[in-house]
Design a protein around this motif. Structure first.
Motif, PDB file in Angstrom:
ATOM      1  N   ASP A  86     -30.389   6.026  26.858  1.00  0.00           N
ATOM      2  CA  ASP A  86     -31.440   6.817  26.210  1.00  0.00           C
ATOM      3  C   ASP A  86     -30.963   8.205  25.767  1.00  0.00           C
ATOM      4  O   ASP A  86     -31.526   8.776  24.837  1.00  0.00           O
ATOM      5  N   ASN A  87     -29.953   8.754  26.446  1.00  0.00           N
ATOM      6  CA  ASN A  87     -29.545  10.127  26.101  1.00  0.00           C
ATOM      7  C   ASN A  87     -28.059  10.281  25.780  1.00  0.00           C
ATOM      8  O   ASN A  87     -27.619  11.380  25.445  1.00  0.00           O
ATOM      9  N   ILE A  88     -27.287   9.206  25.842  1.00  0.00           N
ATOM     10  CA  ILE A  88     -25.838   9.359  25.715  1.00  0.00           C
ATOM     11  C   ILE A  88     -25.409   9.948  24.375  1.00  0.00           C
ATOM     12  O   ILE A  88     -24.430  10.685  24.290  1.00  0.00           O
ATOM     13  N   ASN A  89     -26.158   9.686  23.327  1.00  0.00           N
ATOM     14  CA  ASN A  89     -25.786  10.236  22.017  1.00  0.00           C
ATOM     15  C   ASN A  89     -26.142  11.712  21.879  1.00  0.00           C
ATOM     16  O   ASN A  89     -25.737  12.367  20.921  1.00  0.00           O
ATOM     17  N   ASP A  90     -26.912  12.236  22.842  1.00  0.00           N
ATOM     18  CA  ASP A  90     -27.302  13.643  22.817  1.00  0.00           C
ATOM     19  C   ASP A  90     -26.494  14.494  23.795  1.00  0.00           C
ATOM     20  O   ASP A  90     -26.613  15.714  23.789  1.00  0.00           O
ATOM     21  N   VAL A  91     -25.702  13.847  24.654  1.00  0.00           N
ATOM     22  CA  VAL A  91     -24.958  14.572  25.676  1.00  0.00           C
ATOM     23  C   VAL A  91     -23.642  15.094  25.102  1.00  0.00           C
ATOM     24  O   VAL A  91     -22.829  14.319  24.611  1.00  0.00           O
ATOM     25  N   PRO A  92     -23.401  16.408  25.142  1.00  0.00           N
ATOM     26  CA  PRO A  92     -22.122  16.943  24.657  1.00  0.00           C
ATOM     27  C   PRO A  92     -20.981  16.512  25.578  1.00  0.00           C
ATOM     28  O   PRO A  92     -21.082  16.614  26.790  1.00  0.00           O
ATOM     29  N   GLN A  93     -19.899  16.032  24.987  1.00  0.00           N
ATOM     30  CA  GLN A  93     -18.773  15.558  25.793  1.00  0.00           C
ATOM     31  C   GLN A  93     -17.898  16.694  26.316  1.00  0.00           C
ATOM     32  O   GLN A  93     -17.212  16.536  27.327  1.00  0.00           O
ATOM     33  N   THR A  94     -17.921  17.841  25.640  1.00  0.00           N
ATOM     34  CA  THR A  94     -17.064  18.957  26.020  1.00  0.00           C
ATOM     35  C   THR A  94     -17.307  19.348  27.477  1.00  0.00           C
ATOM     36  O   THR A  94     -18.441  19.574  27.878  1.00  0.00           O
ATOM     37  N   ASP A  95     -16.241  19.403  28.248  1.00  0.00           N
ATOM     38  CA  ASP A  95     -16.245  19.805  29.653  1.00  0.00           C
ATOM     39  C   ASP A  95     -16.782  18.744  30.594  1.00  0.00           C
ATOM     40  O   ASP A  95     -16.632  18.856  31.804  1.00  0.00           O
ATOM     41  N   ILE A  96     -17.433  17.705  30.082  1.00  0.00           N
ATOM     42  CA  ILE A  96     -17.804  16.576  30.924  1.00  0.00           C
ATOM     43  C   ILE A  96     -16.581  15.696  31.138  1.00  0.00           C
ATOM     44  O   ILE A  96     -16.379  15.126  32.205  1.00  0.00           O
ATOM     45  N   LEU A  97     -15.739  15.620  30.101  1.00  0.00           N
ATOM     46  CA  LEU A  97     -14.582  14.730  30.114  1.00  0.00           C
ATOM     47  C   LEU A  97     -13.360  15.438  29.563  1.00  0.00           C
ATOM     48  O   LEU A  97     -13.476  16.398  28.800  1.00  0.00           O
ATOM     49  N   PRO A  98     -12.158  14.960  29.917  1.00  0.00           N
ATOM     50  CA  PRO A  98     -10.946  15.537  29.320  1.00  0.00           C
ATOM     51  C   PRO A  98     -10.848  15.183  27.847  1.00  0.00           C
ATOM     52  O   PRO A  98     -11.528  14.271  27.368  1.00  0.00           O
ATOM     53  N   ALA A  99      -9.995  15.902  27.136  1.00  0.00           N
ATOM     54  CA  ALA A  99      -9.795  15.626  25.718  1.00  0.00           C
ATOM     55  C   ALA A  99      -9.227  14.222  25.520  1.00  0.00           C
ATOM     56  O   ALA A  99      -8.485  13.714  26.368  1.00  0.00           O
ATOM     57  N   ASP A 100      -9.581  13.586  24.420  1.00  0.00           N
ATOM     58  CA  ASP A 100      -9.062  12.246  24.109  1.00  0.00           C
ATOM     59  C   ASP A 100      -7.537  12.272  24.082  1.00  0.00           C
ATOM     60  O   ASP A 100      -6.922  13.156  23.492  1.00  0.00           O
ATOM     61  N   GLY A 101      -6.937  11.277  24.731  1.00  0.00           N
ATOM     62  CA  GLY A 101      -5.482  11.164  24.727  1.00  0.00           C
ATOM     63  C   GLY A 101      -4.765  12.148  25.633  1.00  0.00           C
ATOM     64  O   GLY A 101      -3.538  12.256  25.589  1.00  0.00           O
ATOM     65  N   TYR A 102      -5.515  12.850  26.473  1.00  0.00           N
ATOM     66  CA  TYR A 102      -4.910  13.859  27.348  1.00  0.00           C
ATOM     67  C   TYR A 102      -3.970  13.231  28.374  1.00  0.00           C
ATOM     68  O   TYR A 102      -4.291  12.213  28.985  1.00  0.00           O
ATOM     69  N   LYS A 103      -2.810  13.840  28.560  1.00  0.00           N
ATOM     70  CA  LYS A 103      -1.838  13.425  29.582  1.00  0.00           C
ATOM     71  C   LYS A 103      -1.781  14.499  30.654  1.00  0.00           C
ATOM     72  O   LYS A 103      -1.925  15.694  30.367  1.00  0.00           O
TER      73      LYS A 103
END
Length: 357
Positions: free
Chosen positions: A334-351
């Protein structure tokens, strides 16, 4: 206190999905929650706006110790500590013990860090009680110790950057209890809290059970185990084999991630739904794709960032919040498209970054 703003606006923001970053190039100011008195298990929780230092006064040497780097959750914390160390201009050395069975290794790594000149230590603990002696030794040398993510019982720490895993477990249990209130048809839930004895696991376990009490949710015997994928997959297979009528599987992020393929292979989508009690990139993607039902987000990246800022503030004799963490909120379709990803998850492809100089 120049780093905390307690206003009606902060209170209003804290009741919704938190505003992660107020500027495109900064993760702060950040809507968080402070626990008072600090380190109290049942302390009062108040909304705060967290603003870190702009720069450190010198390139402090900070050691960061993790239980492992076997899943994307700790990769996210690594992203937080490494990026904040770079932003503040301090040195950071990140060690990982290899798993929740490796308490002796974590203690040895921490001792080596201190012997190598660490001026502050950030610990994601393997054990709630098992690190108390080494923490006492470090603190006795005047070296600040910051408790990040997992929690420790030691009173010798200088600060905590974490959320309540009891609340994380409770949010997951409450989500199910609201779907299946008392009086509705009973449903069985397989429960996979993680490695027995870890502080965060015991907290999540108690929170989850308390939240479903009195509802139509029947929790099967808990299956404890290390957060390696193979271990969790075997536990899931055992529960499915023994309980063909199970309706939900809830547990660690690794549990949910590992179970996705198994549920699809057995044609159980829609019959067995998956939940995690914390967020990882794999869980986030699983919710997006409809393979995982829900998970609370604890913004592990921000927890890592705050821990580094706390360490620098303490070393520089500046004001700091002793016990603070991001606000928890549940992510579902219900809300996943409204949740900002910044700081919830690491950057894409992060090592993973083990050293910042």
């Amino acid at each position: 206190m120049n780093y905390v703003l307690k206003t009606a606006t902060a209170l209003a923001l804290a009741t919704a999905i938190p505003a992660i970053a107020m500027a495109a190039d900064a993760w702060y100011p950040y809507e968080a929650e402070e626990v008072t008195p600090a380190f109290a298990a049942d302390g009062a929780v108040n909304p705060v706006t967290y603003t870190p230092l702009e720069k450190a006064e010198k390139a402090w040497n900070i050691c960061v110790s993790f239980p492992h780097m076997k899943d994307a959750y700790w990769l996210g914390v690594n992203y937080g500590v490494a990026e904040e160390a770079k932003r503040l201009g301090v040195k950071m050395n990140n060690v990982e013990a290899g798993g929740y069975t490796e308490l002796a290794n974590q203690i040895s790594q921490i001792e080596d860090c201190v012997a190598g000149g660490a001026e502050a230590v950030v610990i994601g603990a393997i054990s709630f009680d098992g690190l108390n002696n080494v923490i006492s030794e470090i603190a006795g040398k005047g070296i600040p110790v910051i408790d990040v993510i997992n929690g420790v019982s030691s009173t010798d720490i200088s600060a905590k950057s974490l959320v309540s895993f009891a609340t994380m477990g409770a949010e997951t249990g409450r989500y199910l209890a609201e779907k299946h209130p008392a009086g509705s048809d009973p449903v069985k839930v397989g429960w996979f809290p993680g490695p027995a004895g870890a502080g965060w696991v015991e907290a999540a376990h108690s929170g989850f059970l308390a939240a479903v009490e009195g509802s139509a949710v029947e929790v099967l015997e808990p299956r404890f185990g290390d957060t390696g994928k193979e271990t969790q997959l075997k536990l899931v297979e055992d529960v499915l084999q023994a309980n063909p009528d199970v309706r939900y599987l809830a547990g660690t992020a690794v549990t949910a991630e590992a179970a996705q393929g198994l549920i699809r292979e057995r044609g159980l989508q829609g019959e067995v739904d998956l939940l995690a009690f914390y967020m990882t990139p794999g869980v986030y993607t699983g919710i997006k794709r409809g393979f995982i039902l829900a998970a609370p987000a604890d913004s592990m990246v921000v927890q890592g960032r705050i821990a580094i800022d706390q360490a620098v503030r303490i070393l520089e004799g500046k004001d700091y919040i002793k016990h603070v963490g991001p606000k928890i909120f549940v992510v579902d379709p219900d809300n996943i498209n409204d949740v900002p990803q910044t700081d919830i998850l690491p950057a894409d492809g992060y090592k993973p970054v083990f050293s910042v100089n």
